[in-house]
Structures are given as structure tokens and as C-alpha cells.
Write a protein that holds these residues in place. Structure first.
Motif, mmCIF file in Angstrom:
data_model
loop_
_atom_site.group_PDB
_atom_site.id
_atom_site.type_symbol
_atom_site.label_atom_id
_atom_site.label_comp_id
_atom_site.label_asym_id
_atom_site.label_seq_id
_atom_site.Cartn_x
_atom_site.Cartn_y
_atom_site.Cartn_z
ATOM 1 N N TYR A 59 0.814 -1.211 0.000
ATOM 2 C CA TYR A 59 0.000 0.000 0.000
ATOM 3 C C TYR A 59 0.851 1.266 0.000
ATOM 4 O O TYR A 59 0.370 2.358 -0.319
ATOM 5 N N GLY A 60 2.132 1.132 0.322
ATOM 6 C CA GLY A 60 3.035 2.270 0.270
ATOM 7 C C GLY A 60 3.348 2.714 -1.145
ATOM 8 O O GLY A 60 3.883 3.812 -1.346
ATOM 9 N N ASP A 61 3.021 1.903 -2.126
ATOM 10 C CA ASP A 61 3.168 2.282 -3.525
ATOM 11 C C ASP A 61 1.825 2.846 -3.987
ATOM 12 O O ASP A 61 0.837 2.119 -4.060
ATOM 13 N N PRO A 62 1.764 4.144 -4.320
ATOM 14 C CA PRO A 62 0.480 4.771 -4.647
ATOM 15 C C PRO A 62 -0.204 4.200 -5.878
ATOM 16 O O PRO A 62 -1.414 4.391 -6.066
ATOM 17 N N LEU A 63 0.519 3.509 -6.724
ATOM 18 C CA LEU A 63 -0.080 2.958 -7.936
ATOM 19 C C LEU A 63 -0.958 1.739 -7.659
ATOM 20 O O LEU A 63 -1.764 1.347 -8.501
ATOM 21 N N LEU A 64 -0.797 1.119 -6.495
ATOM 22 C CA LEU A 64 -1.575 -0.086 -6.203
ATOM 23 C C LEU A 64 -3.074 0.201 -6.270
ATOM 24 O O LEU A 64 -3.828 -0.522 -6.930
ATOM 25 N N GLU A 65 -3.534 1.233 -5.603
ATOM 26 C CA GLU A 65 -4.965 1.558 -5.604
ATOM 27 C C GLU A 65 -5.433 2.006 -6.984
ATOM 28 O O GLU A 65 -6.571 1.749 -7.376
ATOM 29 N N LYS A 66 -4.566 2.657 -7.725
ATOM 30 C CA LYS A 66 -4.924 3.083 -9.077
ATOM 31 C C LYS A 66 -5.156 1.884 -9.981
ATOM 32 O O LYS A 66 -6.099 1.864 -10.775
ATOM 33 N N TYR A 67 -4.304 0.874 -9.860
ATOM 34 C CA TYR A 67 -4.432 -0.322 -10.690
ATOM 35 C C TYR A 67 -5.584 -1.218 -10.252
ATOM 36 O O TYR A 67 -6.077 -2.004 -11.055
ATOM 37 N N ARG A 68 -5.979 -1.110 -8.992
ATOM 38 C CA ARG A 68 -6.965 -2.044 -8.446
ATOM 39 C C ARG A 68 -8.073 -1.290 -7.704
ATOM 40 O O ARG A 68 -8.199 -1.378 -6.479
ATOM 41 N N PRO A 69 -8.899 -0.574 -8.419
ATOM 42 C CA PRO A 69 -9.911 0.277 -7.774
ATOM 43 C C PRO A 69 -11.010 -0.481 -7.035
ATOM 44 O O PRO A 69 -11.635 0.072 -6.129
ATOM 45 N N THR A 70 -11.270 -1.761 -7.399
ATOM 46 C CA THR A 70 -12.370 -2.492 -6.748
ATOM 47 C C THR A 70 -11.910 -3.678 -5.909
ATOM 48 O O THR A 70 -12.716 -4.264 -5.186
ATOM 49 N N LEU A 71 -10.638 -4.051 -5.999
ATOM 50 C CA LEU A 71 -10.202 -5.312 -5.378
ATOM 51 C C LEU A 71 -9.823 -5.197 -3.916
ATOM 52 O O LEU A 71 -9.967 -6.151 -3.159
ATOM 53 N N LEU A 72 -9.303 -4.060 -3.507
ATOM 54 C CA LEU A 72 -8.651 -3.973 -2.201
ATOM 55 C C LEU A 72 -9.643 -3.652 -1.085
ATOM 56 O O LEU A 72 -9.514 -2.659 -0.379
ATOM 57 N N GLY A 73 -10.625 -4.522 -0.915
ATOM 58 C CA GLY A 73 -11.629 -4.305 0.116
ATOM 59 C C GLY A 73 -11.183 -4.825 1.464
ATOM 60 O O GLY A 73 -10.199 -5.539 1.596
ATOM 61 N N GLY A 74 -11.942 -4.452 2.496
ATOM 62 C CA GLY A 74 -11.665 -4.925 3.841
ATOM 63 C C GLY A 74 -10.558 -4.141 4.514
ATOM 64 O O GLY A 74 -9.844 -3.357 3.885
ATOM 65 N N LYS A 75 -10.429 -4.348 5.796
ATOM 66 C CA LYS A 75 -9.420 -3.652 6.579
ATOM 67 C C LYS A 75 -8.151 -4.496 6.639
ATOM 68 O O LYS A 75 -8.064 -5.451 7.402
ATOM 69 N N ALA A 76 -7.178 -4.118 5.814
ATOM 70 C CA ALA A 76 -5.905 -4.837 5.817
ATOM 71 C C ALA A 76 -5.108 -4.465 7.061
ATOM 72 O O ALA A 76 -5.293 -3.396 7.647
ATOM 73 N N HIS A 77 -4.197 -5.341 7.458
ATOM 74 C CA HIS A 77 -3.413 -5.150 8.683
ATOM 75 C C HIS A 77 -2.004 -4.675 8.334
ATOM 76 O O HIS A 77 -1.263 -5.368 7.632
ATOM 77 N N ASP A 78 -1.662 -3.500 8.820
ATOM 78 C CA ASP A 78 -0.340 -2.968 8.530
ATOM 79 C C ASP A 78 0.739 -3.905 9.061
ATOM 80 O O ASP A 78 0.660 -4.404 10.189
ATOM 81 N N LEU A 79 1.753 -4.128 8.248
ATOM 82 C CA LEU A 79 2.859 -4.999 8.641
ATOM 83 C C LEU A 79 4.110 -4.205 9.005
ATOM 84 O O LEU A 79 4.717 -4.445 10.044
ATOM 85 N N ASP A 80 4.484 -3.266 8.135
ATOM 86 C CA ASP A 80 5.747 -2.570 8.371
ATOM 87 C C ASP A 80 5.761 -1.129 7.880
ATOM 88 O O ASP A 80 6.819 -0.534 7.725
ATOM 89 N N GLY A 81 4.589 -0.581 7.628
ATOM 90 C CA GLY A 81 4.524 0.778 7.120
ATOM 91 C C GLY A 81 4.490 0.865 5.611
ATOM 92 O O GLY A 81 4.194 1.930 5.057
ATOM 93 N N PHE A 82 4.784 -0.211 4.921
ATOM 94 C CA PHE A 82 4.719 -0.249 3.459
ATOM 95 C C PHE A 82 3.789 -1.356 2.980
ATOM 96 O O PHE A 82 3.012 -1.155 2.060
ATOM 97 N N TYR A 83 3.873 -2.518 3.619
ATOM 98 C CA TYR A 83 3.028 -3.649 3.272
ATOM 99 C C TYR A 83 1.908 -3.823 4.298
ATOM 100 O O TYR A 83 2.075 -3.510 5.486
#
Length: 408
Positions: free
Chosen positions: A63-87
Motif C-alpha cells: 500500500y506504500g506504492d500509490p499505484l496499487l490503488e490506481k491499478y486495483r480500484p475495486t479489489l482492495l476491500g476490507g481492513k488490511a493489517h499494517d505490517l511494516d509501514g509499506f506492506y
């Protein structure tokens, strides 16, 4: 297996395979074989093949890469758990977060086999299990079997095998056999109920389907255990949307043998081919993987501290989602590592970026490491296999590189 005639096995295999539903036989094998080998020492290795190409960008989200949400506008649902500030970790693996915090869960991102461009499940899985960059038609054995061949004192321990051929991962000169501990077909309650309803008014197919389900539910019953599922239970599970996965049963059986004389176990989990409706499909598959890992931890008891679990898949998936809210076959992906012997709490690997120029073929996550290097370093640490043997015999053509330090 002496109490079963060859004709019975052939007939059962036909019936079980006849009930297959899904887009890819390679991505959805009906039975999950479990393979064991006994070796000297107390360290343990569990290899899980994730058939169907797990989407590592969704499981371990950069999620630290801003392009992830741009490439995947509908896939990234739910509350993901931060691992290290980037993933961040996919929400379907929430129950594994205590393992992450305890240093017993880790990941490697942007990894792949040497397989490129064709993106076939069958070829990709063959190459993954062969463990070599060579043509898999030439390489007949698997890397786990070759490991056994170079380990002094390695012996086989096999309980039962029926209805499914051995994984290439364990095929070879070393004496290794397979067993399906829970022979239920790898079908959800909804799929089983659908099969019954579709053929209800056709005597020929109805009877064959019923017999296939009965056989599938009866295989693998050991003393004191019963895994049969009645029609009533299937209907109730279908109404409730439950998943009749056998992942926890497979893992439980593996743990029992690993607590005895076995030191190496291998099995596969299917359901990772998410061309469409990925949010629901991936969540189900991750739930199975989570159940398997937690079952291993619980039932291995103190032996969990000497265990490394490696879950790997044939390739990753495209950086961009497709038009059916899924992802297509890609290249770079992620692998999962767990166990008390693992130095977890870290996402290993070099992040290549998601800019189009940084993608492989301008569509896939660029691999920055050979996925084979991680199990190779784990084998060296657990079983003392030297680097030369790992690079020339177990994984021909592998360049180990620098030790990532994945073992505690």
C-alpha cells in the motif's frame, strides 16, 4: 492398501474425477495428496503448493506504492493489517497476525520461478515442482525428492494413497508415497448440492454422482475418525455459505505424522485462480491457508518451534485488475513462510515498483528474486545441505546469492 483391488481404485479414481468443476484442472485438483518422509534430526519442513497462482499483490499489499490503488480500484476491500509501514496483510489472514507479531510468520515479495511469458498453470506448476529452469519434459523428478536423495538416513513413511497421482514435487528415485487423508472432493457444499440437484431426475448420472460423493466422503477415514458429510449437513452448509474445505484435516494429519517419525510433509491447496470475483474467491482460499497454518501450529505443539512452513505458488497475477473484478496470470508473486524456526515479522525481498516501466512486460510485477532460493536456504539451515548440492542437485541452475536470514 492390500484390501483394495486395482479395479476398485481405477473405478473410484474415475468417479472422483468425474465430479470436477472449475476453470482449470491444474488449478483445482480433486484430491489433496499428503506426502511424508522421515529423516534424522528434529527439524521439520512443510511445503504447501498453492495451485492456481496466488495474487501476492493482494495477499501482501504494497500500500506504500500509490499505484496499487490506481491499478486495483475495486479489489482492495476490507481492513488490511499494517505490517511494516509499506506492506499490509489481507484481512482474510487476520488470525495470523499474532504469528507475525511473535516472529513466526513472514513473506517474500516479488519472487518467481524461472518460468516466463506462457503463463500456463500446468507448465508453471510442473516447473515449480521440478525446481529447475530447464524444460520440465526432461526433468522427471521433483526438488523435494532430490533433497531426500542427498540426505543420509532419509526413509519414507506412507500411510495411504488413492485416487490421485503423486505430485511432481515428490516424485523421483527416493521412496516417497502419497495419501489422501480426507478424500472428500475439493468442492464446496454449494457445488456438491448443485451436482445432486442437476442430476436428480437422471437415474444414470444421479446414481453415479451419488456414488462418487459417497466414495469421496468415505475415503481417508482412520480409526476413531469420520469425515462423512450428510446431505442435510451439506444443504445447511450451503444455506449458510460455509466452505467445506479439508485444509485443516490435511494439516492435522500432517502434524500427527510430523510429531512421530516424519520430518518432511508436502501437500497442496487449490482455489487461487481468481480471474473474476477475486475478493470473494481469494478470501476463501486464504481462509483455507490460514486454517492449515493454525492447525499445524496447534497440533505440532512444542515441535512447532523446530518447524518451517513454506507456501509457494506457480506465478503471480497481473498488476492491474481486469474487467471482471479479478486478475489474470502474471509473473512476480509472493510466498508465505511460517513456523517457530522462521525469522518472521518481516517481508523479505526487494520491491521493484509498480510504474509501468518497472513492470515485467509492462503488465506483471517484476521478479527480483528466484523463489527457489528461499526454500534452499531453509533446507541448508534445517538439514545442513551444502550450497553446492542445493545449486546443482536439488535446484539445478539456482544461484543462491546472499543468505536472506529467514531462519531464526
Amino acid at each position: 492398501m492390500s484390501d483394495l483391488k486395482t479395479s476398485d481404485l481405477s473405478r473410484r479414481g474415475f468417479l472422483l474425477r468425474g465430479g470436477a468443476l472449475g476453470c482449470s484442472l491444474a488449478a483445482s485438483p480433486l484430491l489433496t495428496p499428503v506426502t511424508f518422509a522421515a529423516t534424522g534430526g528434529e527439524n521439520r519442513l512443510v511445503v504447501i503448493i498453492l495451485r492456481g497462482a496466488m495474487d501476492g499483490l493482494d495477499v501482501v499489499r504494497p500500500y506504500g506504492d500509490p499505484l496499487l490503488e490506481k491499478y486495483r480500484p475495486t479489489l482492495l476491500g476490507g481492513k488490511a493489517h499494517d505490517l511494516d509501514g509499506f506492506y499490509a496483510l489481507h484481512p482474510a489472514l487476520s488470525d495470523l497476525m499474532p504469528l507475525w507479531k511473535a516472529g513466526e510468520l513472514g513473506f517474500a515479495q516479488a519472487v518467481s520461478t524461472p518460468y516466463r511469458d506462457v503463463r500456463s498453470h500446468f507448465d508453471g506448476q510442473d516447473l515449480l515442482e521440478a525446481g529447475t529452469g530447464e524444460d520440465t519434459d526432461v526433468v522427471r523428478d521433483g526438488w523435494l525428492n532430490r533433497l531426500l536423495q542427498v540426505m543420509p538416513g532419509a526413509t519414507s513413511e506412507t500411510a495411504f494413497a488413492v485416487g490421485h497421482s503423486d505430485m511432481k514435487l515428490v516424485s523421483g528415485a527416493a521412496a516417497v508415497s502419497s495419501w489422501a487423508p480426507d478424500g472428500r472432493m475439493d468442492m464446496s457444499p454449494q457445488a456438491q448440492l448443485l451436482l445432486q440437484e442437476v442430476y436428480h431426475d437422471d437415474p444414470l448420472f444421479r446414481d453415479a454422482g451419488e456414488e462418487a460423493l459417497d466414495i469421496a466422503q468415505s475415503l481417508g477415514v482412520s480409526s476413531g475418525d469420520s469425515f462423512g458429510v450428510s446431505k442435510r449437513v451439506l444443504r445447511e452448509q450451503a444455506k449458510q455459505g460455509q466452505n467445506a474445505s479439508n485444509a485443516d484435516v490435511v494439516a492435522s494429519f500432517a502434524a500427527k505424522r510430523l510429531n512421530e517419525t516424519a520430518r518432511i510433509a508436502a501437500f497442496s491447496l487449490s482455489g487461487w485462480d481468481t480471474h473474476r470475483g477475486q475478493r470473494n474467491g481469494l478470501a476463501r482460499a486464504l481462509g483455507n491457508l490460514q486454517n492449515a497454518i493454525l492447525t499445524l501450529k496447534t497440533e505440532l505443539g512444542t515441535n512447532w518451534e523446530r518447524t518451517a512452513v513454506v507456501a509457494i505458488t506457480e506465478f503471480g497475477r497481473t498488476a492491474r485488475e481486469n474487467g471482471t473484478r479479478g486478475t489474470d496470470h502474471g509473473t512476480g508473486g509472493a510466498m508465505v513462510m511460517a513456523g517457530g524456526a522462521v525469522r518472521g515479522g518481516k517481508v523479505y525481498g526487494d520491491w521493484p515498483g509498480l510504474d509501468e516501466a518497472q513492470l515485467y512486460a509492462r503488465r506483471d510485477l517484476m521478479p527480483t528474486a528466484d523463489v527457489r532460493s528461499y526454500p534452499a536456504w531453509i533446507m541448508q539451515g534445517l538439514f545442513g545441505v551444502d550450497a553446492t548440492t542445493l545449486q546443482t542437485t536439488v535446484f539445478p541452475g539456482l544461484q543462491l546469492g546472499r543468505d536472506p536470514g529467514v531462519l531464526a
